[in-house]
Each structure stands twice: as structure tokens, then as C-alpha cells.
Design a protein around this motif. Structure first.
Motif, PDB file in Angstrom:
ATOM      1  N   ARG A 158     -28.639  25.181  56.825  1.00 52.82           N
ATOM      2  CA  ARG A 158     -28.874  23.747  56.598  1.00 52.82           C
ATOM      3  C   ARG A 158     -29.961  23.217  57.537  1.00 52.82           C
ATOM      4  NH1 ARG A 158     -22.426  22.457  56.190  1.00 52.82           N
ATOM      5  NH2 ARG A 158     -22.153  23.011  53.983  1.00 52.82           N
ATOM      6  N   ARG A 214     -33.172  24.069  55.988  1.00 50.90           N
ATOM      7  CA  ARG A 214     -33.451  23.130  54.890  1.00 50.90           C
ATOM      8  C   ARG A 214     -33.968  21.807  55.440  1.00 50.90           C
ATOM      9  NH1 ARG A 214     -28.325  20.307  52.856  1.00 50.90           N
ATOM     10  NH2 ARG A 214     -28.633  19.668  55.028  1.00 50.90           N
ATOM     11  N   ASP A 215     -33.308  21.278  56.496  1.00 50.21           N
ATOM     12  CA  ASP A 215     -33.729  19.995  57.071  1.00 50.21           C
ATOM     13  C   ASP A 215     -35.145  20.070  57.635  1.00 50.21           C
ATOM     14  OD1 ASP A 215     -31.274  18.919  56.408  1.00 50.21           O
ATOM     15  OD2 ASP A 215     -30.402  19.230  58.411  1.00 50.21           O
ATOM     16  N   ASP A 233     -37.494  21.783  56.280  1.00 45.57           N
ATOM     17  CA  ASP A 233     -38.367  22.126  55.152  1.00 45.57           C
ATOM     18  C   ASP A 233     -38.955  23.530  55.295  1.00 45.57           C
ATOM     19  OD1 ASP A 233     -38.026  19.685  53.807  1.00 45.57           O
ATOM     20  OD2 ASP A 233     -39.574  18.717  55.025  1.00 45.57           O
ATOM     21  N   ALA A 267     -39.012  26.404  53.711  1.00 44.21           N
ATOM     22  CA  ALA A 267     -38.754  27.119  52.462  1.00 44.21           C
ATOM     23  C   ALA A 267     -39.047  28.611  52.602  1.00 44.21           C
ATOM     24  CB  ALA A 267     -39.576  26.506  51.337  1.00 44.21           C
ATOM     25  N   LEU A 325     -36.250  30.292  54.482  1.00 43.80           N
ATOM     26  CA  LEU A 325     -35.071  30.443  53.631  1.00 43.80           C
ATOM     27  C   LEU A 325     -35.266  31.577  52.627  1.00 43.80           C
ATOM     28  CD1 LEU A 325     -34.159  26.705  52.981  1.00 43.80           C
ATOM     29  CD2 LEU A 325     -32.734  28.387  54.158  1.00 43.80           C
ATOM     30  N   ALA A 350     -32.189  33.620  53.744  1.00 44.77           N
ATOM     31  CA  ALA A 350     -30.979  33.028  53.170  1.00 44.77           C
ATOM     32  C   ALA A 350     -30.097  34.065  52.497  1.00 44.77           C
ATOM     33  CB  ALA A 350     -31.361  31.920  52.183  1.00 44.77           C
ATOM     34  N   ASP A 403     -25.219  22.109  48.543  1.00 39.82           N
ATOM     35  CA  ASP A 403     -25.956  23.233  49.127  1.00 39.82           C
ATOM     36  C   ASP A 403     -26.537  24.139  48.049  1.00 39.82           C
ATOM     37  OD1 ASP A 403     -25.374  22.556  51.823  1.00 39.82           O
ATOM     38  OD2 ASP A 403     -23.389  23.469  51.641  1.00 39.82           O
ATOM     39  N   TRP A 414     -30.460  23.847  46.712  1.00 37.09           N
ATOM     40  CA  TRP A 414     -31.569  24.332  47.527  1.00 37.09           C
ATOM     41  C   TRP A 414     -31.413  25.796  47.950  1.00 37.09           C
ATOM     42  CZ3 TRP A 414     -30.076  25.818  52.431  1.00 37.09           C
ATOM     43  CH2 TRP A 414     -28.898  25.260  52.943  1.00 37.09           C
ATOM     44  N   LEU A 415     -30.210  26.356  47.788  1.00 36.06           N
ATOM     45  CA  LEU A 415     -30.020  27.773  48.106  1.00 36.06           C
ATOM     46  C   LEU A 415     -30.392  28.687  46.928  1.00 36.06           C
ATOM     47  CD1 LEU A 415     -26.680  27.802  50.150  1.00 36.06           C
ATOM     48  CD2 LEU A 415     -28.951  28.458  50.979  1.00 36.06           C
TER      49      LEU A 415
END
Length: 385
Positions: free
Chosen positions: A324, A327-328, A330, A332, A335, A339, A358, A361-362
Motif C-alpha cells: 500500500r 501504491r501511495d 505511485d 507502479a 509494484l 507485488a 486493494d 490496483w494490485l
């Protein structure tokens, strides 16, 4: 005994030093009272102890410890919280002090066991964990204008949600903690921090004052606090952000003390350091206050700390909070690279910590079909009607 009752009735109160020609009136009274106890029936002993009461005092001339006897007034409510001895007035200005007769918990237990004093054994059994881990707290006292309390009494008072004792004077409370040996001080501070975590929403203004004291350099410097305690205090600060009853300036000063250079984290494990970082990321206020480096550097640091934790020891909550955070920020690309392996290592039970928000964006960062199916099932759980 009858003469004693008459003397107390006539004078209102009588110091034991006036009754016995002895250099140690406290010891003389203890011996005399035990002799009477051995000679009286339960009913007579109850009548005597229900008529007279003792109070600690000092001889006005010699300043030696003494005991004052007086009649118990009508409608008197027993207050077993009074301290065992009034301190020398000179000690009051010097801060916390150690009682002149250090407590021997083991001797007290042996006496109670030998005499088969069941009531005392009940109390000793309840206090045994405190005596084992914080023995000095039992006979270390601090006095303010109205009360004298031991460190142990203050810690146990935390169990009463209505008592103002723990938060009444945060600076004095810290003085009392600092009077304990280092190992006991860190244990006592940890107990206080854990209570504070649950009390912040009930007494926010007072909680900020205590948090201010516990996170100060005086309390946290030189390994004064354990990393575990520091993590709890970070969670307290986060919980207080935005509360209308807190002093914003004071809370900002507190939150600024967290961050990677906090002295309490020097001995912390990689997991503890990572959890503290993620706690700081819990609100914009705490994240801004600690002035962490740019997002990419933070994620490199966080992932490095996570990799030092064996996969089987990684809490699912920590892994998901790290995702998270990416994600906060940004991140990408980060991730897309990390991820999927991090989620796959959690297993089905760990994935259940995810929220439906979640999933959106996952999913773009996941290619494994089984893992995608698990994410879809989580989202479906929330969409059932």
C-alpha cells in the motif's frame, strides 16, 4: 492494650515512640502487635484493628521513622493505598526516592507461608509477576503536593480506567520511571506505552502530554526505550492525528521525533524498523513530520528490511502495508516487479487481509492465474448481497 486504648482516646493520636523506650519504635510496634495477635481470638483481633489505625510518621526531633496510632473515625473507609512511611521532607524536593527499608518479597512470602497466612499469600501471588520483573518498583516512591505513590502502585493504577493517577503529572511519572534501574525502567515504560495505546481516544489531551514525555530524548535517548515500545508509541502518535482535543503543536513536536534516526531503533530488528516506517506512513501528518527520503529510496530501504526477515516470519499485515505504501507513492514499476512474489508468499490466509479496494490496483501487477483468481474471490466476498 487497655492502657493504649485509653491513651489514644484521651489524646486523639499517640506516636509509638512515646509508648516504648526504644531506638526503633517501628520494630517495637511490629513485635508488640504480633504478640497481641497471637493472644487474641479472631473476633477480638478484628475489634482491635477496627478501633485503632496506624499511620507512618517521623519523629519531629530526630526525623527517625515512627508510627502514630489513632482512633478510626466513624464512617471511615479503609484506604490501603497509603505509603508505608512518610519521607523526609528533604526527599520531597529531590524527586523519587527508595524506601529506607527495601522490600524483600521472598522473605515476605516465606513468613506468610510459614504462618499459613492465606490472605497475604493471595496478595503475594497476584503481585509475583510485578515483583519478579520490576522488584525496585515496589519500594520506589514519588511525592507530590497531595499524594505519595510507588512506581508499582502507579503502574497497577493503569488498570482502573477512572483513575487520573497515570496522567495527572506526566513529568513526575517520567521521573518515577527514571528512578528505576535501566532494565526495570524499559519494562515499566513498555507497560505504560501499551496502556497509552488503548487510552489515547479516551484521554487524548493527557495522552499527548505523556507521549511527549516518553518520546523525549531524556526518556528515549541512550537506549532508554526498546524498539518494541517505540513502535507502540508511533502507533499512539498516529492515532492522535486529527483528534480535536489534542494540542496540534505538541503532537507535531512528538511526531517529528520518529523516523529512521530515532535512538530507540538502534537496537531494533529489521522487522521492527520496517513496522515503524510503515506506521509513520499511516497518516500524512506523521509521514510529513519524519521527513523520510524520496519514495524510491524509501521503498529500497523497506524492501531491504523485509528481505532480512525470514519468509515464514513475515507478518501478512506488514507485507500488505508495504504494498500500500508503494501504491501511495505511485510506484507502479516497483509494484510490477515485487507485488506478485510478495503476494504469492502470503498464502490464502494472508491474502484475506486485503480489502476490496486493494484489488483494483494490485491486479495490473499480477500475472499468475491462481493468484488473480484469489484476488477476484476476495473482491467477490465484499460484493455478495
Amino acid at each position: 492494650m487497655n492502657l493504649l486504648l485509653l491513651a489514644v482516646s484521651a489524646q486523639g493520636s499517640v506516636p509509638v515512640s512515646q509508648l516504648f523506650a526504644t531506638r526503633d519504635p517501628v520494630d517495637s510496634w511490629r513485635r508488640q502487635s504480633m504478640l497481641w495477635r497471637s493472644q487474641l481470638s479472631e473476633a477480638s483481633w478484628a475489634a482491635l484493628t477496627g478501633t485503632l489505625i496506624t499511620e507512618p510518621c517521623t519523629d519531629p526531633h530526630t526525623r527517625d521513622p515512627d508510627v502514630r496510632l489513632r482512633l478510626i473515625p466513624a464512617h471511615h473507609a479503609d484506604r490501603p493505598a497509603w505509603p508505608p512511611a512518610a519521607p523526609d521532607p528533604r526527599a520531597l524536593a529531590a524527586g523519587p526516592y527508595r524506601h529506607h527499608e527495601p522490600l524483600s518479597f521472598q522473605d515476605l512470602y516465606r513468613t506468610a507461608a510459614f504462618t499459613h497466612d492465606i490472605s497475604t499469600l493471595h496478595v503475594l501471588h497476584a503481585l509475583a509477576p510485578l515483583a519478579r520483573h520490576l522488584p525496585t518498583a515496589l519500594d520506589t516512591y514519588a511525592t507530590d503536593d497531595r499524594h505519595t505513590r510507588s512506581a508499582a502502585h502507579t503502574l497497577l493504577a493503569l488498570l482502573d480506567p477512572l483513575t487520573p493517577t497515570p496522567f495527572a503529572a506526566p513529568a513526575a511519572l517520567l521521573d518515577l520511571l527514571n528512578a528505576l534501574p535501566p532494565q526495570e525502567r524499559t519494562a515499566a515504560a513498555d507497560i505504560l506505552a501499551r496502556f497509552l495505546f488503548h487510552a489515547v481516544t479516551h484521554q487524548p489531551a493527557a495522552a499527548v502530554a505523556v507521549l511527549d514525555q516518553l518520546t523525549s530524548l531524556r526518556a528515549a535517548g541512550s537506549r532508554g526505550l526498546e524498539a518494541t515500545t517505540w513502535l507502540i508509541l508511533a502507533q499512539c502518535a498516529q492515532a492522535l492525528v486529527g483528534h480535536p482535543d489534542t494540542d496540534r503543536a505538541q503532537l507535531e513536536a512528538v511526531t517529528a521525533r520518529f523516523g529512521p534516526l530515532a535512538p530507540a531503533l538502534d537496537g531494533g530488528s529489521p522487522l521492527q524498523r520496517l513496522q515503524c516506517l510503515l506506521t509513520e506512513a499511516g497518516t500524512t501528518a506523521t509521514w510529513n513530520a519524519v521527513e523520510r527520503p524520496p519514495g524510491a529510496a524509501v521503498l529500497v530501504t523497506a524492501l531491504g528490511l523485509l528481505h532480512q526477515v525470514p519468509p515464514a516470519k513475515r507478518p501478512a499485515k506488514t507485507v500488505i502495508e508495504l504494498l500500500r505504501l508503494a501504491r501511495d507513492l505511485d510506484a507502479a514499476n516497483w509494484l510490477a516487479e515485487h507485488a506478485e512474489p510478495l503476494l504469492s508468499a502470503l498464502g490464502p490466509d494472508g491474502l484475506l487481509r486485503l480489502r476490496p479496494t486493494d484489488i483494483s490496483w494490485l491486479r495490473p501487477a499480477v500475472r499468475n492465474e491462481n493468484l488473480l483468481a484469489d484476488l477476484d474471490r476476495i473482491r467477490d466476498c465484499w460484493r455478495r448481497t
